[in-house]
Scaffold this motif. Sequence first.
Motif, PDB file in Angstrom:
ATOM      1  N   LEU A 143       0.824  -1.213   0.000  1.00 17.52           N
ATOM      2  CA  LEU A 143       0.000   0.000   0.000  1.00 17.52           C
ATOM      3  C   LEU A 143       0.858   1.262   0.000  1.00 17.52           C
ATOM      4  O   LEU A 143       0.329   2.365  -0.140  1.00 17.52           O
ATOM      5  CB  LEU A 143      -0.931   0.005   1.215  1.00 17.52           C
ATOM      6  CG  LEU A 143      -1.838  -1.215   1.370  1.00 17.52           C
ATOM      7  CD1 LEU A 143      -2.851  -0.988   2.481  1.00 17.52           C
ATOM      8  CD2 LEU A 143      -2.530  -1.558   0.066  1.00 17.52           C
ATOM      9  N   GLY A 144       2.158   1.116   0.141  1.00 18.29           N
ATOM     10  CA  GLY A 144       3.071   2.234  -0.012  1.00 18.29           C
ATOM     11  C   GLY A 144       3.409   2.493  -1.464  1.00 18.29           C
ATOM     12  O   GLY A 144       4.057   3.489  -1.781  1.00 18.29           O
ATOM     13  N   SER A 152      -6.587   5.749   3.784  1.00 19.77           N
ATOM     14  CA  SER A 152      -5.827   6.874   3.226  1.00 19.77           C
ATOM     15  C   SER A 152      -4.689   7.319   4.132  1.00 19.77           C
ATOM     16  O   SER A 152      -3.589   7.645   3.649  1.00 19.77           O
ATOM     17  CB  SER A 152      -6.764   8.046   2.932  1.00 19.77           C
ATOM     18  OG  SER A 152      -7.463   8.437   4.105  1.00 19.77           O
ATOM     19  N   ALA A 153      -4.906   7.371   5.443  1.00 20.04           N
ATOM     20  CA  ALA A 153      -3.855   7.835   6.355  1.00 20.04           C
ATOM     21  C   ALA A 153      -2.672   6.874   6.346  1.00 20.04           C
ATOM     22  O   ALA A 153      -1.503   7.293   6.271  1.00 20.04           O
ATOM     23  CB  ALA A 153      -4.409   7.986   7.765  1.00 20.04           C
ATOM     24  N   TYR A 154      -2.948   5.592   6.424  1.00 17.26           N
ATOM     25  CA  TYR A 154      -1.887   4.576   6.427  1.00 17.26           C
ATOM     26  C   TYR A 154      -1.161   4.554   5.085  1.00 17.26           C
ATOM     27  O   TYR A 154       0.078   4.510   5.039  1.00 17.26           O
ATOM     28  CB  TYR A 154      -2.500   3.213   6.723  1.00 17.26           C
ATOM     29  CG  TYR A 154      -1.537   2.059   6.675  1.00 17.26           C
ATOM     30  CD1 TYR A 154      -0.706   1.777   7.757  1.00 17.26           C
ATOM     31  CD2 TYR A 154      -1.446   1.239   5.558  1.00 17.26           C
ATOM     32  CE1 TYR A 154       0.185   0.714   7.719  1.00 17.26           C
ATOM     33  CE2 TYR A 154      -0.561   0.175   5.505  1.00 17.26           C
ATOM     34  CZ  TYR A 154       0.247  -0.089   6.586  1.00 17.26           C
ATOM     35  OH  TYR A 154       1.134  -1.138   6.536  1.00 17.26           O
ATOM     36  N   CYS A 155      -1.909   4.591   3.979  1.00 15.35           N
ATOM     37  CA  CYS A 155      -1.287   4.562   2.656  1.00 15.35           C
ATOM     38  C   CYS A 155      -0.379   5.764   2.452  1.00 15.35           C
ATOM     39  O   CYS A 155       0.733   5.644   1.933  1.00 15.35           O
ATOM     40  CB  CYS A 155      -2.363   4.532   1.567  1.00 15.35           C
ATOM     41  SG  CYS A 155      -3.310   2.996   1.488  1.00 15.35           S
ATOM     42  N   ALA A 160       5.190   7.795   2.115  1.00 13.83           N
ATOM     43  CA  ALA A 160       6.231   8.681   2.629  1.00 13.83           C
ATOM     44  C   ALA A 160       7.434   7.890   3.141  1.00 13.83           C
ATOM     45  O   ALA A 160       8.586   8.304   2.961  1.00 13.83           O
ATOM     46  CB  ALA A 160       5.664   9.561   3.736  1.00 13.83           C
ATOM     47  N   VAL A 161       7.176   6.754   3.782  1.00 15.68           N
ATOM     48  CA  VAL A 161       8.267   5.904   4.271  1.00 15.68           C
ATOM     49  C   VAL A 161       9.155   5.467   3.109  1.00 15.68           C
ATOM     50  O   VAL A 161      10.394   5.535   3.189  1.00 15.68           O
ATOM     51  CB  VAL A 161       7.702   4.680   5.021  1.00 15.68           C
ATOM     52  CG1 VAL A 161       8.776   3.612   5.185  1.00 15.68           C
ATOM     53  CG2 VAL A 161       7.166   5.093   6.383  1.00 15.68           C
ATOM     54  N   ASN A 162       8.543   5.022   2.013  1.00 18.13           N
ATOM     55  CA  ASN A 162       9.331   4.619   0.851  1.00 18.13           C
ATOM     56  C   ASN A 162      10.197   5.777   0.350  1.00 18.13           C
ATOM     57  O   ASN A 162      11.364   5.591  -0.023  1.00 18.13           O
ATOM     58  CB  ASN A 162       8.423   4.131  -0.274  1.00 18.13           C
ATOM     59  CG  ASN A 162       7.931   2.717  -0.059  1.00 18.13           C
ATOM     60  OD1 ASN A 162       8.511   1.954   0.711  1.00 18.13           O
ATOM     61  ND2 ASN A 162       6.852   2.357  -0.730  1.00 18.13           N
ATOM     62  N   ILE A 243       2.014  -4.188  -7.287  1.00 20.69           N
ATOM     63  CA  ILE A 243       3.036  -3.317  -7.857  1.00 20.69           C
ATOM     64  C   ILE A 243       3.068  -3.447  -9.377  1.00 20.69           C
ATOM     65  O   ILE A 243       3.156  -2.446 -10.103  1.00 20.69           O
ATOM     66  CB  ILE A 243       4.402  -3.632  -7.233  1.00 20.69           C
ATOM     67  CG1 ILE A 243       4.388  -3.228  -5.743  1.00 20.69           C
ATOM     68  CG2 ILE A 243       5.525  -2.905  -7.962  1.00 20.69           C
ATOM     69  CD1 ILE A 243       5.617  -3.619  -4.981  1.00 20.69           C
ATOM     70  N   VAL A 244       2.971  -4.667  -9.894  1.00 18.33           N
ATOM     71  CA  VAL A 244       2.966  -4.873 -11.349  1.00 18.33           C
ATOM     72  C   VAL A 244       1.743  -4.214 -11.972  1.00 18.33           C
ATOM     73  O   VAL A 244       1.842  -3.520 -13.003  1.00 18.33           O
ATOM     74  CB  VAL A 244       3.013  -6.372 -11.677  1.00 18.33           C
ATOM     75  CG1 VAL A 244       2.772  -6.598 -13.166  1.00 18.33           C
ATOM     76  CG2 VAL A 244       4.355  -6.973 -11.271  1.00 18.33           C
ATOM     77  N   ALA A 245       0.574  -4.411 -11.360  1.00 20.60           N
ATOM     78  CA  ALA A 245      -0.645  -3.803 -11.898  1.00 20.60           C
ATOM     79  C   ALA A 245      -0.572  -2.289 -11.888  1.00 20.60           C
ATOM     80  O   ALA A 245      -1.033  -1.619 -12.821  1.00 20.60           O
ATOM     81  CB  ALA A 245      -1.858  -4.277 -11.095  1.00 20.60           C
TER      82      ALA A 245
END
Length: 320
Positions: A143-144, A152-155, A160-162, A243-245
């Motif tokens: 979800l990152g 939405s908050a977690y995503c 941002a972490v990435n 990620i691929v999609a």
Amino acid sequence: MTDEPKTVVITGASAGIGRAAARRFAARGDRIALLARGRTGLAAAAEDVRAAGGRALEIPTDVADYEAVDAAATRAENELGPIDVWVNSAFTSVFAPFDQIHPEEFRRVTDVTYLGSVHGIRAALLRMRARDRGAIVQVGSALGDRSIPLQSAYCGAKHAVNGVVEAVRVELLHDHSNVHITVVQAPAVNTPQFSWVLSRLPRKPQPVPPIYQPEVLADAIVFAADHPRHKQYWVGASTVGTIVAQRLAPRLLDRYLARTGYDSQQTDGESKRGTGNLWSPLDGLEGPDYGAHGEFDDRAHAHSPQAWLTRALTSIGRKH
């Protein structure tokens, strides 16, 4: 068993992925500093570590507070030795449509899930760079890379972490540092979060299948700590597929998630109301120990072909 026991710090160690990772490191005889807010969960995690053959140090810590994280790192080094591995696994979240998440709740998720990771990275780097060695393992999420509705908050925090991990990695490369940072990108995992995260959904939240047991992630974290030069490790079909999609057909994925993303994150049963663990731990002194697993053992996979392939390809690459 490694040649020499290592000093490992794990945030979010009282439950879920962090708890499972603590057990895996302990099985090698490592010395583990366990950071989390919930004292009941921390005490149980420490018992797990000792039973598995490791040494445990419980440090109650809210990762949203940098001074607390830095003090925990100092204590870990004073009592266990120089930190070899730092694992960021702490997070919190809110299950709700965006306009039902209050600004202070959004900020709290950001403070814990994003800034908590920043704090851990900073505390680790301040110590590791001086010695020019060490590994930081960040628990990321599919979800990152591709957001879904109702989180939405977690995503946002995981995106941002990435971003910060990528920036730090390039800085370390520029400096020819022997400190390394990598991300283990998690799929849907059977952790207690679905029982204790704040939810405003009409039905009980659930991970989007396929679901994996936390030990699958724990194995990937230990492997990443031993092979930290790689940018990231993907774990689980859902992570790779998402990620691929996202890369190949983002607009089609948007429509698919708009059609399926609400029902796929809810199961039968009424959603619990209240603040969950957003502001205070549910496994505090008066609370129960939630352990590593959630309520979906009957649906969770204990193995991941994708994780196995990642380890195999990494091992082959090291031989050549």
